[in-house]
Enzyme design. Structure first.
Site, PDB file in Angstrom:
ATOM      1  N   ASP A  22       0.881  -1.164   0.000  1.00 35.81           N
ATOM      2  CA  ASP A  22       0.000   0.000   0.000  1.00 35.81           C
ATOM      3  C   ASP A  22       0.925   1.222   0.000  1.00 35.81           C
ATOM      4  O   ASP A  22       2.117   1.089   0.296  1.00 35.81           O
ATOM      5  CB  ASP A  22      -0.881  -0.040   1.260  1.00 35.81           C
ATOM      6  CG  ASP A  22      -1.648   1.236   1.453  1.00 35.81           C
ATOM      7  OD1 ASP A  22      -2.336   1.648   0.513  1.00 35.81           O
ATOM      8  OD2 ASP A  22      -1.537   1.851   2.542  1.00 35.81           O
ATOM      9  N   ASP A  24       0.013   5.122   0.997  1.00 37.88           N
ATOM     10  CA  ASP A  24      -0.153   6.078   2.098  1.00 37.88           C
ATOM     11  C   ASP A  24      -0.091   5.358   3.449  1.00 37.88           C
ATOM     12  O   ASP A  24      -0.927   4.496   3.726  1.00 37.88           O
ATOM     13  CB  ASP A  24      -1.517   6.788   1.995  1.00 37.88           C
ATOM     14  CG  ASP A  24      -1.693   7.544   0.687  1.00 37.88           C
ATOM     15  OD1 ASP A  24      -0.806   8.333   0.338  1.00 37.88           O
ATOM     16  OD2 ASP A  24      -2.725   7.339   0.023  1.00 37.88           O
ATOM     17  N   GLY A  59      -7.353   3.651   3.279  1.00 37.36           N
ATOM     18  CA  GLY A  59      -7.580   2.663   2.218  1.00 37.36           C
ATOM     19  C   GLY A  59      -8.845   2.899   1.410  1.00 37.36           C
ATOM     20  O   GLY A  59      -9.042   2.285   0.368  1.00 37.36           O
ATOM     21  N   ARG A  62     -11.680   8.334  -2.398  1.00 38.92           N
ATOM     22  CA  ARG A  62     -12.017   9.719  -2.000  1.00 38.92           C
ATOM     23  C   ARG A  62     -13.507   9.918  -1.714  1.00 38.92           C
ATOM     24  O   ARG A  62     -13.878  10.465  -0.671  1.00 38.92           O
ATOM     25  CB  ARG A  62     -11.560  10.669  -3.111  1.00 38.92           C
ATOM     26  CG  ARG A  62     -11.359  12.086  -2.642  1.00 38.92           C
ATOM     27  CD  ARG A  62     -10.835  12.947  -3.784  1.00 38.92           C
ATOM     28  NE  ARG A  62      -9.591  12.436  -4.329  1.00 38.92           N
ATOM     29  CZ  ARG A  62      -9.113  12.736  -5.529  1.00 38.92           C
ATOM     30  NH1 ARG A  62      -9.768  13.575  -6.309  1.00 38.92           N
ATOM     31  NH2 ARG A  62      -7.987  12.215  -5.962  1.00 38.92           N
ATOM     32  N   SER A 129      -5.317   5.461  -4.003  1.00 37.62           N
ATOM     33  CA  SER A 129      -5.135   6.890  -4.274  1.00 37.62           C
ATOM     34  C   SER A 129      -4.950   7.211  -5.758  1.00 37.62           C
ATOM     35  O   SER A 129      -4.137   6.594  -6.444  1.00 37.62           O
ATOM     36  CB  SER A 129      -3.933   7.424  -3.503  1.00 37.62           C
ATOM     37  OG  SER A 129      -3.694   8.763  -3.883  1.00 37.62           O
ATOM     38  N   ASN A 131      -3.687   9.937  -6.548  1.00 39.99           N
ATOM     39  CA  ASN A 131      -2.475  10.779  -6.532  1.00 39.99           C
ATOM     40  C   ASN A 131      -1.195   9.941  -6.468  1.00 39.99           C
ATOM     41  O   ASN A 131      -0.105  10.492  -6.273  1.00 39.99           O
ATOM     42  CB  ASN A 131      -2.521  11.730  -5.333  1.00 39.99           C
ATOM     43  CG  ASN A 131      -3.599  12.800  -5.480  1.00 39.99           C
ATOM     44  OD1 ASN A 131      -3.558  13.588  -6.419  1.00 39.99           O
ATOM     45  ND2 ASN A 131      -4.571  12.799  -4.590  1.00 39.99           N
ATOM     46  N   ASP A 183      -1.526  -0.686   6.060  1.00 41.68           N
ATOM     47  CA  ASP A 183      -1.743   0.010   7.332  1.00 41.68           C
ATOM     48  C   ASP A 183      -3.234   0.257   7.577  1.00 41.68           C
ATOM     49  O   ASP A 183      -3.591   0.914   8.546  1.00 41.68           O
ATOM     50  CB  ASP A 183      -1.002   1.361   7.354  1.00 41.68           C
ATOM     51  CG  ASP A 183      -1.702   2.380   6.478  1.00 41.68           C
ATOM     52  OD1 ASP A 183      -2.081   2.025   5.352  1.00 41.68           O
ATOM     53  OD2 ASP A 183      -1.882   3.530   6.920  1.00 41.68           O
TER      54      ASP A 183
HETATM   55  C1  G6P Z   1      -5.502   5.897   0.124  1.00 41.53           C
HETATM   56  C2  G6P Z   1      -5.696   6.493   1.497  1.00 41.53           C
HETATM   57  C3  G6P Z   1      -7.118   6.957   1.690  1.00 41.53           C
HETATM   58  C4  G6P Z   1      -7.500   7.879   0.545  1.00 41.53           C
HETATM   59  C5  G6P Z   1      -7.409   7.114  -0.765  1.00 41.53           C
HETATM   60  C6  G6P Z   1      -7.781   7.974  -1.967  1.00 41.53           C
HETATM   61  O1  G6P Z   1      -5.993   4.623   0.078  1.00 41.53           O
HETATM   62  O2  G6P Z   1      -5.388   5.543   2.506  1.00 41.53           O
HETATM   63  O3  G6P Z   1      -7.247   7.590   2.921  1.00 41.53           O
HETATM   64  O4  G6P Z   1      -8.793   8.380   0.721  1.00 41.53           O
HETATM   65  O5  G6P Z   1      -6.074   6.666  -0.924  1.00 41.53           O
HETATM   66  O6  G6P Z   1      -6.797   8.975  -2.129  1.00 41.53           O
HETATM   67  P1  G6P Z   1      -6.836  10.153  -3.185  1.00 41.53           P
HETATM   68  O7  G6P Z   1      -5.409  10.656  -3.168  1.00 41.53           O
HETATM   69  O8  G6P Z   1      -7.233   9.573  -4.506  1.00 41.53           O
HETATM   70  O9  G6P Z   1      -7.816  11.132  -2.689  1.00 41.53           O
HETATM   71 MG    MG Z   2      -2.601   3.149   3.668  1.00 40.39          MG
END
Ligand code: G6P
Ligand code: MG
Length: 239
Positions: A22, A24, A59, A62, A129, A131, A183
């Site tokens: 993973d 983040d 995880g 958004r 994510s 991003n 995590d």
């Molecule tokens: C990860 C993080 C989440 C987040 C998701 C989407 O899985 O753990 O907390 O909401 O990514 O992220 P983004 O950068 O696309 O908003």
């Molecule tokens: Mg994570």
């Protein structure tokens, strides 16, 4: 040692053929920036939010996160408003990514990547994510992963196993021979649902469904993990 035992040791030696990380909260400390961005948005909107609620967001994609935050809202939001809220949170989050650098890589990560490289075990990213690309570029780790699956590549976010199964498919490794490092409770669930081994770190380390756990990747090396797995397997197959 008889032939059967040797065969078993050989099987056990190939227990893990790929590792899917993973992003983040496992590779990089951006989990804290997600929290700060959501907190800012919740404050803008006068919606109660705290770190306990934040743990449910790990995880989760958004829009899924936004729905969790809106559970505490005192009014309904239209679809357009929800989109604006999610965009605003992402704007806050992206601002915090401007200062991201290799210094934000979490403890133990570089050692794990080096070990995997030496052992020629492929490494992948499996993150919800959208991003992911920007983050890996900023921490200068893009080239360290053979496969990168992000929220842009899948329809369903964790706890659905889609992200990890797609990573295994691209790696051309049987899911049962993949190790997931997570995590998030939703990520542990996704890894188990994908039929993979799961190492839970950080907040998820209390999750009993994970096969192994550690405070962070500096607390367990890849070799220690394999040794533990071998012992467990050999104990359960003593002949
Ligand atoms: C990860 C993080 C989440 C987040 C998701 C989407 O899985 O753990 O907390 O909401 O990514 O992220 P983004 O950068 O696309 O908003
Ligand atoms: Mg994570």
């Amino acid at each position: 040692m008889d032939i059967k035992h040797n065969e078993l040791i050989e099987k056990v030696r190939r227990l893990i053929e790929a590792v899917i990380f993973d992003l983040d909260g496992v590779i990089v400390s951006t989990d804290e920036y997600h929290y700060q961005a959501w907190q800012k948005l919740a404050d803008d909107e006068n919606i109660y939010f705290d770190r306990v609620i934040n743990e449910r967001l790990r995880g989760v994609g958004r829009m899924g996160c936004l729905e969790i935050i809106l559970e505490r809202a005192t009014r309904d939001y239209t679809t357009e408003e929800k989109k604006e809220l999610a965009d605003r949170k992402n704007k806050y989050y992206r601002e915090s990514l401007d200062k991201l650098s290799p210094a934000d890589i979490l403890p133990g990560v570089m050692e794990w990547l080096q070990t995997l490289k030496t052992k020629k075990i492929p490494a992948a990213i499996g993150s919800s994510s959208k991003n992911t690309g920007i983050i890996l570029d900023r921490i200068e780790l893009t080239d360290c992963f053979n496969v990168i699956i992000s929220g842009n590549d899948v329809k369903k976010s964790k706890p659905d196993p889609e992200i990890f199964l797609l990573a295994a498919e691209r790696l051309k490794v049987d899911p049962c021979r993949c190790l997931v490092v997570e995590d998030a409770v939703s990520g542990v669930e996704a890894g188990i649902a994908a039929g993979m081994k799961v190492l839970a770190v950080g907040y998820a380390r209390e999750d009993k469904r994970a096969h192994m756990s550690a405070a962070d990747l500096s607390k367990i090396s890849f070799d220690e993990l394999i040794q533990k797995e071998q012992k467990t397997k050999l104990k359960s197959n003593p002949d």
